[in-house]
Design a protein around this motif. Structure first.
Motif, PDB file in Angstrom:
ATOM      1  N   PRO A 158       0.805  -0.990  -0.044  1.00 54.97           N
ATOM      2  CA  PRO A 158       0.081   0.090  -0.103  1.00 54.97           C
ATOM      3  C   PRO A 158       0.486   0.972   0.209  1.00 54.97           C
ATOM      4  N   ILE A 159       0.469   2.133  -0.809  1.00 56.64           N
ATOM      5  CA  ILE A 159       0.735   3.475  -0.565  1.00 56.64           C
ATOM      6  C   ILE A 159       0.582   5.036   0.259  1.00 56.64           C
ATOM      7  N   GLN A 160      -0.745   4.995  -0.303  1.00 59.79           N
ATOM      8  CA  GLN A 160      -1.656   6.230  -0.470  1.00 59.79           C
ATOM      9  C   GLN A 160      -3.054   5.614  -0.105  1.00 59.79           C
ATOM     10  N   PHE A 161      -3.561   6.406   0.136  1.00 52.11           N
ATOM     11  CA  PHE A 161      -5.440   6.308  -0.110  1.00 52.11           C
ATOM     12  C   PHE A 161      -5.571   7.495  -1.077  1.00 52.11           C
ATOM     13  N   THR A 162      -6.581   7.876  -2.135  1.00 57.87           N
ATOM     14  CA  THR A 162      -7.291   8.364  -3.219  1.00 57.87           C
ATOM     15  C   THR A 162      -8.252   9.316  -2.041  1.00 57.87           C
ATOM     16  N   GLU A 163      -8.629  10.513  -2.273  1.00 62.32           N
ATOM     17  CA  GLU A 163      -8.703  11.645  -1.071  1.00 62.32           C
ATOM     18  C   GLU A 163      -9.657  11.805  -0.598  1.00 62.32           C
ATOM     19  N   ASN A 164     -11.126  11.034  -1.435  1.00 59.78           N
ATOM     20  CA  ASN A 164     -11.992  10.486  -0.319  1.00 59.78           C
ATOM     21  C   ASN A 164     -12.162   8.993   0.425  1.00 59.78           C
ATOM     22  N   TYR A 165     -10.755   8.646   0.603  1.00 59.27           N
ATOM     23  CA  TYR A 165     -11.030   6.964   0.880  1.00 59.27           C
ATOM     24  C   TYR A 165     -11.520   5.971   0.433  1.00 59.27           C
ATOM     25  N   SER A 166     -11.771   6.015  -1.577  1.00 60.20           N
ATOM     26  CA  SER A 166     -12.621   5.536  -1.980  1.00 60.20           C
ATOM     27  C   SER A 166     -12.207   4.483  -2.372  1.00 60.20           C
ATOM     28  N   ALA A 167     -10.797   3.673  -2.266  1.00 57.67           N
ATOM     29  CA  ALA A 167      -9.560   3.398  -2.914  1.00 57.67           C
ATOM     30  C   ALA A 167      -8.241   3.789  -2.792  1.00 57.67           C
ATOM     31  N   ILE A 168      -7.454   2.490  -3.119  1.00 54.68           N
ATOM     32  CA  ILE A 168      -6.162   2.582  -2.318  1.00 54.68           C
ATOM     33  C   ILE A 168      -4.092   2.557  -2.926  1.00 54.68           C
ATOM     34  N   CYS A 169      -4.160   3.136  -3.859  1.00 52.63           N
ATOM     35  CA  CYS A 169      -2.767   2.903  -4.350  1.00 52.63           C
ATOM     36  C   CYS A 169      -2.315   1.998  -3.613  1.00 52.63           C
ATOM     37  N   ALA A 170      -1.984   1.153  -4.589  1.00 51.12           N
ATOM     38  CA  ALA A 170      -0.334   0.155  -4.154  1.00 51.12           C
ATOM     39  C   ALA A 170       0.114  -0.460  -5.536  1.00 51.12           C
ATOM     40  N   PHE A 171       1.583  -1.076  -4.994  1.00 47.16           N
ATOM     41  CA  PHE A 171       2.106  -1.663  -5.515  1.00 47.16           C
ATOM     42  C   PHE A 171       2.368  -3.275  -6.076  1.00 47.16           C
ATOM     43  N   GLU A 172       1.564  -4.161  -6.937  1.00 43.36           N
ATOM     44  CA  GLU A 172       0.724  -5.210  -6.748  1.00 43.36           C
ATOM     45  C   GLU A 172       1.907  -6.190  -6.566  1.00 43.36           C
ATOM     46  N   VAL A 173       2.366  -6.634  -6.034  1.00 35.65           N
ATOM     47  CA  VAL A 173       3.730  -7.874  -6.014  1.00 35.65           C
ATOM     48  C   VAL A 173       3.923  -8.469  -7.246  1.00 35.65           C
ATOM     49  N   ALA A 174       2.388  -8.988  -8.260  1.00 35.75           N
ATOM     50  CA  ALA A 174       2.844  -9.952  -9.019  1.00 35.75           C
ATOM     51  C   ALA A 174       2.739  -9.102 -10.462  1.00 35.75           C
ATOM     52  N   SER A 175       2.042  -8.138 -10.755  1.00 32.40           N
ATOM     53  CA  SER A 175       2.222  -7.779 -12.073  1.00 32.40           C
ATOM     54  C   SER A 175       3.276  -6.636 -11.989  1.00 32.40           C
ATOM     55  N   LYS A 176       3.957  -6.449 -10.760  1.00 29.78           N
ATOM     56  CA  LYS A 176       4.525  -5.667 -10.880  1.00 29.78           C
ATOM     57  C   LYS A 176       4.040  -3.858 -11.116  1.00 29.78           C
ATOM     58  N   GLN A 177       3.180  -3.649 -10.712  1.00 30.37           N
ATOM     59  CA  GLN A 177       2.533  -2.377 -11.531  1.00 30.37           C
ATOM     60  C   GLN A 177       1.976  -1.414 -10.052  1.00 30.37           C
ATOM     61  N   ASN A 178       1.812  -0.001 -10.501  1.00 35.16           N
ATOM     62  CA  ASN A 178       0.736   1.126  -9.461  1.00 35.16           C
ATOM     63  C   ASN A 178      -0.532   0.519  -9.967  1.00 35.16           C
ATOM     64  N   LYS A 179      -0.993   0.082  -8.711  1.00 39.61           N
ATOM     65  CA  LYS A 179      -2.870  -0.126  -9.183  1.00 39.61           C
ATOM     66  C   LYS A 179      -3.521   1.129  -8.269  1.00 39.61           C
ATOM     67  N   TYR A 180      -4.483   1.351  -8.523  1.00 36.72           N
ATOM     68  CA  TYR A 180      -5.563   1.677  -7.427  1.00 36.72           C
ATOM     69  C   TYR A 180      -6.799   0.450  -7.508  1.00 36.72           C
ATOM     70  N   PHE A 181      -7.346   0.470  -5.916  1.00 41.51           N
ATOM     71  CA  PHE A 181      -7.832  -0.682  -5.911  1.00 41.51           C
ATOM     72  C   PHE A 181      -9.150   0.098  -4.860  1.00 41.51           C
ATOM     73  N   ASN A 182     -10.294  -0.307  -5.641  1.00 41.28           N
ATOM     74  CA  ASN A 182     -11.662  -0.008  -4.398  1.00 41.28           C
ATOM     75  C   ASN A 182     -11.808  -0.319  -3.599  1.00 41.28           C
ATOM     76  N   LEU A 183     -11.823   0.073  -2.087  1.00 41.54           N
ATOM     77  CA  LEU A 183     -12.564  -0.617  -1.330  1.00 41.54           C
ATOM     78  C   LEU A 183     -13.332  -1.519  -0.839  1.00 41.54           C
ATOM     79  N   GLU A 184     -14.394  -1.139  -1.826  1.00 37.26           N
ATOM     80  CA  GLU A 184     -15.786  -1.624  -2.108  1.00 37.26           C
ATOM     81  C   GLU A 184     -16.268  -3.296  -2.200  1.00 37.26           C
ATOM     82  N   ARG A 185     -14.423  -3.274  -3.067  1.00 36.19           N
ATOM     83  CA  ARG A 185     -14.320  -4.203  -3.583  1.00 36.19           C
ATOM     84  C   ARG A 185     -13.574  -5.200  -2.546  1.00 36.19           C
ATOM     85  N   ILE A 186     -13.343  -4.951  -1.906  1.00 37.73           N
ATOM     86  CA  ILE A 186     -12.007  -5.913  -1.014  1.00 37.73           C
ATOM     87  C   ILE A 186     -13.144  -6.300   0.265  1.00 37.73           C
ATOM     88  N   ILE A 187     -12.794  -7.660   0.125  1.00 35.61           N
ATOM     89  CA  ILE A 187     -13.998  -8.288   1.073  1.00 35.61           C
ATOM     90  C   ILE A 187     -13.164  -8.355   2.529  1.00 35.61           C
TER      91      ILE A 187
END
Length: 297
Positions: A158-187
């Motif tokens: 994890p790197i940082q949240f978006t301004e409204n805390y709806s998603a987290i910007c994170a570096f995905e280990v498998a793809s070696k890419q920085n991505k945004y993950f929507n919190l509502e889609r995380i169990i």
């Protein structure tokens, strides 16, 4: 009479389906900790109670929002009293289900469903914040990807949240890419003991109002003329849109002007409220809509 666990699931499902984006049966089953068959039964139950549950073009479910028409509500005690009175009317009373639905929508019970959902998101934020503070990797459990339509665990830094805390910007280990993950889609989130090891590759990319980053330098300028109802529903679907909406002078209409990196989310909103808006442009966005086989303009 529902038992407590079933009531919790029904409340959570209502709240889940009232929040964008639409949800697959598999995703709902995972979130509610039940089988897909049980998830279908809950959907049928909502329909029986009078909720307008619909499918989008990807066979995912959502509830058509009616909150814009609701003004004054009941307390929990008043709602429970009215519910018990209504149930005594018997199964053959055709007004019973409609009244039960309105009691739910106009009561604190609805607010409690939203609070349950928000409490779940707050726990996720707390765990991710902890991992950032100690520079640890995390597992995003059963993450539902809209692009691949798959549910899987994602190991990320994890790197940082978006301004409204709806998603987290994170570096995905498998793809070696920085991505945004929507919190509502995380169990759930599991904080690992493994330290972050790719910090030199961490990069926070600027996102649009829907949380999508720019790809190949492509942007879409969206301009929509909204009715009052569409204005309210667009704000409910995405609070970040409000700052891009202005009232048109001497009318009851509103103008939305926003640049997006991915046209799919705004297109989904337009599809839901086509009778409440007029599409103004731009050329690139209009060309995208015309190319959409499931969308007619």
């Amino acid at each position: 009479m529902f038992n407590q666990h079933k009531i919790y699931r029904v409340l959570r499902l209502i709240t889940l389906l009232q929040n964008k984006p639409s949800k697959s049966v598999r995703f709902m089953a995972n979130l509610l900790d039940c089988t897909e068959r049980t998830a279908y039964r809950y959907i049928d139950l909502l329909k029986q109670l009078g909720f307008e549950v619909q499918k989008d073009e990807h066979s995912k479910f959502y509830i058509v929002s009616e909150n814009a028409d609701i003004d004054e509500g009941f307390t929990t005690e008043e709602a429970n009293f009215l519910i018990e009175m209504t149930k005594t009317a018997g199964k053959e009373n055709i007004l019973k289900d409609a009244v039960l639905k309105k009691i739910y929508l106009k009561s604190e019970v609805s607010q409690q469903g939203n609070l349950l959902f928000k409490a779940h998101l707050s726990k996720l934020v707390e765990k991710i914040n902890k991992s950032i503070a100690v520079n640890k990797k995390v597992v995003l459990k059963h993450y539902h990807s809209v692009n691949s339509n798959k549910i899987s665990d994602r190991i990320v830094e994890p790197i940082q949240f978006t301004e409204n805390y709806s998603a987290i910007c994170a570096f995905e280990v498998a793809s070696k890419q920085n991505k945004y993950f929507n919190l509502e889609r995380i169990i759930d989130v599991e904080v690992l003991e493994e330290p972050q090891e790719y910090q030199e590759q961490h990069q926070v990319e600027k996102t649009d109002v829907f949380g999508f980053t720019e790809r190949n330098g492509e942007k879409f300028e969206v301009e929509l003329q909204l009715s009052l109802r569409a204005f309210i529903l667009f704000k409910e679907a995405n609070a970040g849109l409000e700052k891009y909406i202005t009232k048109i002078e001497n009318s009851d209409l509103y103008l939305l002007k926003v640049n997006v990196n991915n046209p799919k989310p705004i297109t989904s909103l337009i599809k839901g409220f086509k009778e409440e808006l007029e599409i103004k442009g731009s050329k690139a966005f209009m060309a995208y809509l015309k190319a959409e086989k499931s969308f007619k303009i």
